[in-house]
Design an enzyme around this catalytic site. Structure first.
Site, mmCIF file in Angstrom:
data_model
loop_
_atom_site.group_PDB
_atom_site.id
_atom_site.type_symbol
_atom_site.label_atom_id
_atom_site.label_comp_id
_atom_site.label_asym_id
_atom_site.label_seq_id
_atom_site.Cartn_x
_atom_site.Cartn_y
_atom_site.Cartn_z
ATOM 1 C CB SER A 171 -8.357 3.813 2.516
ATOM 2 O OG SER A 171 -7.554 3.153 3.489
ATOM 3 C CE LYS A 201 -4.013 1.946 2.495
ATOM 4 N NZ LYS A 201 -4.953 1.794 3.628
ATOM 5 C CB SER A 209 -8.934 1.086 5.438
ATOM 6 O OG SER A 209 -9.591 2.289 5.178
HETATM 7 N N1 GLN Z 1 -13.602 4.706 5.728
HETATM 8 C C1 GLN Z 1 -13.063 5.171 6.966
HETATM 9 C C2 GLN Z 1 -12.600 6.594 6.816
HETATM 10 O O1 GLN Z 1 -12.737 7.109 5.778
HETATM 11 C C3 GLN Z 1 -11.947 4.290 7.424
HETATM 12 C C4 GLN Z 1 -10.725 4.463 6.635
HETATM 13 C C5 GLN Z 1 -9.591 3.626 7.149
HETATM 14 O O2 GLN Z 1 -9.802 2.624 7.834
HETATM 15 N N2 GLN Z 1 -8.392 4.051 6.830
HETATM 16 O O3 GLN Z 1 -12.118 7.182 7.729
#
Ligand code: GLN
Length: 493
Positions: free
Chosen positions: A159, A79, A183
């Site tokens: 994400s 990532k 995410s």
């Molecule tokens: N979707 C959540 C956010 O936008 C979690 C994102 C994540 O876990 N990095 O904050």
């Protein structure tokens, strides 16, 4: 020769050891697959062809001399949030344009020390803020899955959308990912892959660009439960450079696979049965309950009364920490710089041009909830709610519950640029309704594919465990995987 990219990490590991093919051949197979697919899937933002070949050759030498590590010759995607020395590391943000760190994150150092090969950096929502990979500066990732009879492009979730799509489309054997509110688990559920967010402190955060430091945790996305277990063992470590990492030995997670769940007490939280939840999600949950019961587990209804406050509290805590963490992107130290008449205007111009809409929204919310007049009403209140959420879990675990089973997401993958989902940021935030509680409480959570919906799209179940009991998650997830079978998308790309 069979398609090498279809092998799981466990299969490739034994075939590499028996020299059925070389690490270089395996790496070339992946590089070829990436070059053919990435124009459509957009999972990679950088492919490190030369580095991958060099690392694979070094693996072959170690395999030949009997010095193979636990992941020797296994090609992985990373990532874009993880610092990789001399390689594109931009959290998929414009503000980090051209940033190539001079250091390596602890997680990737651990993986390379075990012999893994880096294929490149994976697309993601900007600074890991999002649930659809649509906030990336590098454009959306396309989910390798499509609904039956439809050509519509779907999101892979976020994400860690690039990680999930790359694993599911056979563009890497496994991938690193991070999870602040869901995410790892939500994209895993959207792509028919397995993702685990370990206990807070299990994996070092050093060298991972910070979003919300008290919630962030790295983990793997993999093709199956065994591969996720193999990867987590290599990723996890205590680390002097991350004082929140915990000094508990890393077990051999693979060793528990196949162990019976007989006698295990599995809690079903009634608060996760949402009004208006699709019948298919409810049916999937019931199937999961039946599989675990048939395998000898005791199923009990439990209550986690503060669940409904988790999402609102998360959307105060996470932006608050983000606004502080992202203050460092000022045009001086990293990446982009947009000049101005003085230093203040340079900061303003750089941040205005460098951050996307969602990141700006988070910074503004975070700054607001931390500001003098509102700190008590919002931030302090959210921290108290967080304590109550944590206590809910502690209470059920103290009552003898070993694991909690819930759906991973309230829906299957949705369309790219979906009007409804993008009409209101809160709709997007609701994707994490079942996952954020786990981050708020610092617990381990795993998403495992459990079936397809009526349109042929994958759905996942989530298992939540006691702190540092990732083994129990793997053990039960393996039972679900055995019952549900494996899922792979039909190749169209
Ligand atoms: N979707 C959540 C956010 O936008 C979690 C994102 C994540 O876990 N990095 O904050």
């Amino acid at each position: 020769m069979t398609d090498l990219t279809k092998l799981t990490i466990a299969e490739a590991r034994s075939k590499l050891k028996s020299r059925e093919f070389s690490a270089l051949e395996l790496t070339e197979a992946y590089l070829g697959a990436i070059d053919a697919a990435n124009g459509v899937i957009n999972a990679y933002v950088t492919v490190t062809h030369d580095k991958a070949r060099d690392m694979a050759k070094a693996s072959d030498a170690r395999l030949a001399s009997g010095q193979a590590g636990a992941l020797e010759g296994i090609p992985l995607g990373i990532k874009d949030l993880f610092a990789t020395e001399g390689v594109h590391t931009q959290a998929c943000s414009h503000v980090l344009d051209g940033f190539k760190p001079r250091y390596e994150s602890t997680v990737t150092s651990n993986l390379w020390a075990d012999g893994a090969v880096m294929l490149g950096k994976l697309n993601m929502d900007e600074f890991a803020m999002g649930s659809s990979n649509e906030t990336s500066y590098y454009g959306p990732v396309v989910n390798p899955w499509r609904a039956n009879g439809s050509n519509a492009k779907l999101v892979p979730g976020g994400s860690s959308g690039g990680s999930a799509a790359a694993v599911s489309a056979f563009l890497c054997a496994g991938a690193t990912a991070t999870d602040t509110g869901g995410s790892i688990r939500q994209p895993a559920a959207f792509t028919g892959t397995v993702g685990i967010k370990p206990t807070y402190g299990r994996v070092s955060r050093w060298g991972v660009a910070a979003f919300a430091s008290s919630l962030d945790q790295a983990g793997p996305i993999a093709r199956d439960v065994r591969d996720a277990a193999i990867m987590l063992r290599s990723m996890a470590s205590v680390d002097a450079k991350d004082t929140t990492s915990v000094d508990i030995p890393v077990p051999d997670y693979e060793a528990v696979l196949g162990k019976s769940v007989k006698g295990m007490k599995i809690g079903i939280p009634k608060e996760y049965r949402l009004d208006g939840m699709p019948a298919e999600i409810e049916a999937l949950w019931q199937k999961g309950i039946a599989w675990l019961r048939d395998a000898g587990a005791e199923i009990v209804e439990i209550s986690l009364p503060h669940t409904k406050y988790a999402l609102p509290a998360y959307y105060i805590v996470a932006p608050a920490e983000a606004s502080s963490n992202l203050a460092r992107y000022d045009g001086v130290r990293y990446g982009l710089r947009v000049p101005g008449k003085d230093i203040v205007e340079m900061y303003e111009n750089t941040r205005a041009a460098g951050f996307g809409r969602e990141v700006k929204r988070r910074i503004m919310i975070g700054t607001y909830v931390l500001s003098a007049g509102y700190y008590d009403a919002y931030y302090l209140q959210a921290q108290k709610v967080r304590t109550l959420i944590k206590r809910d879990f502690e209470t059920v675990f103290a009552d003898g519950v070993d694991l909690i089973l819930t759906p991973a997401t309230p829906s299957a993958a949705f369309g790219i640029a979906d009007q409804d989902m993008n009409s209101d940021p809160v709709k997007m935030y609701l994707n994490d309704i079942f996952t954020v509680t786990v981050n708020m409480a610092g617990l381990p959570g795993l998403s495992v594919p459990a079936g397809l919906d009526s349109r042929g799209l994958p759905l996942g179940l989530q298992l939540i465990g006691r702190p540092f009991e990732e083994e129990t998650l793997f053990q039960a997830a393996h039972v679900i995987e055995q019952a549900a079978g494996r899922f792979e998308p039909q190749k169209w790309w």
